[in-house]
Design a protein around this motif. Structure first.
Motif, PDB file in Angstrom:
ATOM      1  N   SER A   1     -68.776  30.272 -48.948  1.00 50.40           N
ATOM      2  CA  SER A   1     -67.938  31.500 -49.625  1.00 50.40           C
ATOM      3  C   SER A   1     -66.807  30.604 -50.377  1.00 50.40           C
ATOM      4  CB  SER A   1     -67.654  32.443 -49.224  1.00 50.40           C
ATOM      5  OG  SER A   1     -66.447  32.364 -48.295  1.00 50.40           O
TER       6      SER A   1
ATOM      7  N   GLU B   1     -70.904  38.433 -55.487  1.00 49.49           N
ATOM      8  CA  GLU B   1     -69.848  38.109 -55.801  1.00 49.49           C
ATOM      9  C   GLU B   1     -69.151  39.475 -55.578  1.00 49.49           C
ATOM     10  OE1 GLU B   1     -68.920  35.055 -58.681  1.00 49.49           O
ATOM     11  OE2 GLU B   1     -68.128  36.470 -60.153  1.00 49.49           O
TER      12      GLU B   1
ATOM     13  N   HIS C   1     -67.345  34.437 -54.049  1.00 52.00           N
ATOM     14  CA  HIS C   1     -68.698  34.331 -54.236  1.00 52.00           C
ATOM     15  C   HIS C   1     -69.424  33.800 -52.899  1.00 52.00           C
ATOM     16  CE1 HIS C   1     -72.039  33.886 -57.176  1.00 52.00           C
ATOM     17  NE2 HIS C   1     -72.507  33.205 -56.151  1.00 52.00           N
ATOM     18  N   ARG C   2     -70.092  34.566 -52.301  1.00 54.30           N
ATOM     19  CA  ARG C   2     -70.915  34.166 -50.940  1.00 54.30           C
ATOM     20  C   ARG C   2     -72.260  33.987 -51.162  1.00 54.30           C
ATOM     21  NH1 ARG C   2     -68.854  39.434 -48.727  1.00 54.30           N
ATOM     22  NH2 ARG C   2     -67.150  38.368 -47.591  1.00 54.30           N
TER      23      ARG C   2
ATOM     24  N   GLU D   1     -65.892  29.320 -44.869  1.00 55.53           N
ATOM     25  CA  GLU D   1     -65.289  30.371 -45.633  1.00 55.53           C
ATOM     26  C   GLU D   1     -63.980  30.210 -46.213  1.00 55.53           C
ATOM     27  OE1 GLU D   1     -65.860  33.416 -46.075  1.00 55.53           O
ATOM     28  OE2 GLU D   1     -64.312  34.887 -45.977  1.00 55.53           O
ATOM     29  N   THR D   2     -64.165  30.447 -47.738  1.00 55.09           N
ATOM     30  CA  THR D   2     -63.218  30.137 -48.691  1.00 55.09           C
ATOM     31  C   THR D   2     -62.215  28.906 -48.524  1.00 55.09           C
ATOM     32  OG1 THR D   2     -61.685  31.495 -47.415  1.00 55.09           O
ATOM     33  CG2 THR D   2     -63.302  32.384 -49.211  1.00 55.09           C
TER      34      THR D   2
ATOM     35  N   SER E   1     -63.163  40.530 -51.573  1.00 57.60           N
ATOM     36  CA  SER E   1     -63.255  40.263 -49.770  1.00 57.60           C
ATOM     37  C   SER E   1     -62.282  41.528 -49.368  1.00 57.60           C
ATOM     38  CB  SER E   1     -62.311  38.869 -49.610  1.00 57.60           C
ATOM     39  OG  SER E   1     -62.116  38.994 -48.215  1.00 57.60           O
TER      40      SER E   1
END
Length: 198
Positions: free
Chosen positions: A139, A178, A189-190, A108-109, A181
């Motif tokens: 993401s 996209e 973007h995930r 995640e990010t 969050s």
């Protein structure tokens, strides 16, 4: 190949970052995707930071191991979520983690903190961690144009989604969007993808 200034930023202010993440609204959009696509089985949180997502995964019945490049964030994670196992490892190599060991991988990010040239190798490595048929949630924070650094010195690489999509190889994309969050409010973007069965 983690960006050294980014890792230093997290190490130097680990408690502040951990407190900030804990204070954010719960990432219910991420949770919904995990519930929809992850399957029961061993789960890795790559770039786990202070352990918020790893702790939630464990609470949902996923046997989870968290991995991060920042020793001080890992110390925060261990204090905050003692029921979860945490280890140091950094993208793109993730040295010491065997291929094919996880049913689910969450990242995640994280990858936007890597130099752009390291991102394809990182994505391929994330897929390789999965058992055949395993699921990757990946993401990143979207940065338009050139690479940027924030006030802490953290790198936010600017790159097109195609850089990630191409690196997924024969993994099957199950979901992609996209969107802002719900937790951080930033544009992310995930992608959720399944490793090929063969």
């Amino acid at each position: 190949m983690t960006d050294e200034a980014t890792r230093a930023a997290y190490d130097n202010a680990s408690r502040n970052f951990a407190d900030d993440w804990a204070a954010q609204p719960a990432p219910t959009d991420l949770h919904a995707l995990v519930r929809r696509y992850f399957r029961p089985g061993p789960t890795a949180d790559i770039g786990c930071g202070s352990g918020r997502d790893a702790g939630w995964l464990a609470s949902q019945g996923f046997p989870t191991i968290g991995f991060d490049a920042s020793p001080r964030l890992l110390a925060e994670a261990g204090q905050r979520f003692p029921e979860v196992t945490f280890h140091r490892a950094e993208l793109p190599d993730l040295a010491g983690i065997a291929d094919g060991g996880f049913t689910n991988v969450l990242c995640e990010t994280v990858i936007m903190h890597l130099p752009r040239e390291a991102i394809p190798a990182a994505v391929r490595r994330l897929v390789a961690l999965l058992v055949p048929g395993g699921v990757l949630y990946l993401s990143w924070r979207v940065t338009e144009g050139e690479d940027r650094r924030d006030e802490h010195g953290r790198l936010y690489a600017g790159f097109p989604a195609s850089l990630v999509q191409d690196a997924l190889g024969d993994a099957v994309v199950l979901f992609e969007e996209e969107v802002g969050s719900l937790s951080s409010g930033k544009l992310i973007h995930r992608i959720v993808a399944r490793r090929a069965e063969g």
